[in-house]
Write an enzyme that holds these catalytic residues in place. Structure first.
Site, mmCIF file in Angstrom:
data_model
loop_
_atom_site.group_PDB
_atom_site.id
_atom_site.type_symbol
_atom_site.label_atom_id
_atom_site.label_comp_id
_atom_site.label_asym_id
_atom_site.label_seq_id
_atom_site.Cartn_x
_atom_site.Cartn_y
_atom_site.Cartn_z
ATOM 1 C CE1 TYR A 136 64.241 25.350 19.111
ATOM 2 C CE2 TYR A 136 63.345 24.775 21.269
ATOM 3 C CZ TYR A 136 63.801 24.391 20.020
ATOM 4 O OH TYR A 136 63.824 23.066 19.695
ATOM 5 N NE ARG A 139 59.797 27.464 20.811
ATOM 6 C CZ ARG A 139 60.436 27.901 19.745
ATOM 7 N NH1 ARG A 139 60.627 29.198 19.565
ATOM 8 N NH2 ARG A 139 60.915 27.052 18.852
ATOM 9 C CB CYS A 152 58.114 6.576 29.950
ATOM 10 S SG CYS A 152 56.612 7.511 30.282
ATOM 11 N NE ARG A 157 63.313 17.527 29.968
ATOM 12 C CZ ARG A 157 62.130 17.901 29.484
ATOM 13 N NH1 ARG A 157 61.020 17.566 30.111
ATOM 14 N NH2 ARG A 157 62.067 18.638 28.385
ATOM 15 C CG ASP A 318 65.120 12.467 22.465
ATOM 16 O OD1 ASP A 318 65.173 12.823 21.278
ATOM 17 O OD2 ASP A 318 64.410 13.037 23.319
ATOM 18 C CE LYS A 362 59.949 19.697 20.280
ATOM 19 N NZ LYS A 362 60.490 20.832 21.071
HETATM 20 S S1 SF4 Z 1 59.061 12.852 32.113
HETATM 21 FE FE1 SF4 Z 1 59.781 10.861 31.428
HETATM 22 S S2 SF4 Z 1 58.907 9.348 32.831
HETATM 23 FE FE2 SF4 Z 1 57.779 11.263 33.085
HETATM 24 S S3 SF4 Z 1 56.017 11.046 31.738
HETATM 25 FE FE3 SF4 Z 1 57.596 12.129 30.580
HETATM 26 S S4 SF4 Z 1 58.695 10.503 29.476
HETATM 27 FE FE4 SF4 Z 1 57.476 9.525 31.108
#
Ligand code: SF4
Length: 391
Positions: A136, A139, A152, A157, A318, A362
């Site tokens: 954008y 930013r 996670c 990423r 995603d 988004k």
């Molecule tokens: S970058 Fe990925 S692994 Fe790290 S907190 Fe965010 S979603 Fe979780």
């Protein structure tokens, strides 16, 4: 984890105040660990659970989870990585528990699905210099760390979290190039510092980045995106907060997944940040079987408000490799927001968005409240389905 730490014969000092799950966990597995160690974020990081051996010493891994972890070690995919604190919130015997599913790998991650990508948002294509994503006009995203306190399983990423592939700011030269890029583009008024997790940098490194950004005249606001208050609340120390509050206006986007993350420790961390005048917003990914109901989402958002975190974005998951099992139909997110809007405070309702694959940015989604319109006015549907005329 060094297994000897869980076996010490010393008895833990009574904790000053902490969640009952954490107290029970420490009593079972870390009796020799004193409060000042447990509450030290560096101790938490040094003692992360990353292997089948260490995790299975605490939780009963299913065959599926064990096979997935074995495959991870040879495939180079996102590693398992959990702080002792976060592991204390995880069910040792229920493989379907929501928090457990967000951090313990499963074989479903290895299903090959078309329309899933390593970099679904094409961030690498929009990267003029390493560690900067400029999509954008006004930013930029600044990726300053390739590590997270806990990984996670649905991470967008995942291509850069962990050591296997570095495309974030990893050297002094890259930092200078990133800062030069921002200072050379006077349209940029807002910088979002993210990663990985920027709060895994030490205070000096973080301060240096903030100082360099604040020295750029056209930078109005700085934002930090982090999951640390949920997975490593010990990192939010008075020293860190003292540094952050020198760089106002500074906002923080906090990543939360489920109401079970809103513990005493997490509330204390958020309170420190809020007391320092840092506006806190939340980001949540909609995940099948984890938070995809009106009841759970409302509970999470209510708990966030109680911690002075304003619900901000709810993301459609995603299409990153290995996440099909987490993804809900788009209608589910629209239905959840419709089930909240009007039924609870507007402050509690986040904006549901799809981050468009391919770098479209988004796109907000909600049910259509306009039934019809003509020269006489607009027919509107309210949250209960009643029809109203606005002239
Ligand atoms: S970058 Fe990925 S692994 Fe790290 S907190 Fe965010 S979603 Fe979780």
């Amino acid at each position: 984890m060094d297994s000897s730490e869980g076996q010490s014969a010393l008895v833990a000092e009574p904790p000053s105040k902490e969640s009952s799950k954490v107290t029970a966990f420490r009593y079972c597995y870390f009796q020799g660990i004193k409060d000042n160690q447990w509450n030290d974020w560096r101790w938490q990081l040094r003692n992360k659970f990353t292997t089948i051996g260490s995790i299975s010493s605490i939780i009963q891994l299913s065959d599926d989870e064990i096979l997935a972890m074995e495959d991870l070690s040879t495939s180079g995919r996102l590693a398992a990585n959990i702080t002792p604190y976060y592991l204390s919130l995880i069910s040792p015997d229920d493989a379907r528990q929501p928090l457990r599913r967000t951090v313990i790998p499963s074989l479903e991650e290895f299903r090959n699905c078309k329309d899933e990508y390593e970099d679904p948002l094409h961030e690498d294509n929009d990267s003029p210099v390493p560690g900067i994503v400029h999509r954008y006009d006004d930013r930029v995203l600044m990726l300053v760390s390739g590590h997270c306190a806990s990984n996670c399983r649905y991470c967008t990423r995942s291509r850069l979290v962990g050591a296997h592939k570095i495309n974030h700011i990893a050297t002094e030269q890259q930092l200078i190039a990133a800062i030069n890029y921002i200072s050379g583009n006077c349209k940029i008024r807002d910088v979002l510092i993210s990663g990985g997790d920027p709060l895994l940098l030490d205070n000096n490194a973080l301060k240096r980045i903030l100082e360099k950004l604040r020295a750029i005249e056209h930078i109005e606001i700085i934002r930090i995106g982090t999951k640390v208050p949920a997975v490593l609340p010990q990192r939010i120390t008075p020293n860190l907060v003292d540094i952050l509050k020198k760089f106002h206006p500074l906002f923080m986007s906090l990543h939360f997944t489920h109401p079970d993350e809103c513990t005493f420790e997490c509330a204390k961390a958020c309170s420190r940040l809020a007391d320092a005048g840092i506006p806190l917003g939340s980001q949540t990914v909609l995940l099948s079987g984890i938070n995809d109901s009106v009841k759970i989402m409302t509970s999470l958002m209510h708990k966030l408000l109680m911690m002075r975190v304003r619900p901000y974005y709810l993301y459609q998951c995603d299409p990153v490799f290995g996440t099909t099992h987490f993804r809900t139909p788009i209608e589910k997110g629209i239905e959840i927001i419709a089930g909240m809007r009007g039924f609870t405070s507007g402050y509690a309702v986040p904006t549901f968005v799809i981050d468009a694959p391919g770098g479209g940015g988004k796109i907000p989604l909600q049910q259509n409240y306009v039934v019809s319109s003509d020269r006489c006015g607009v027919e509107l549907k309210n949250f209960r389905g009643g029809i109203y005329h606005y002239p």
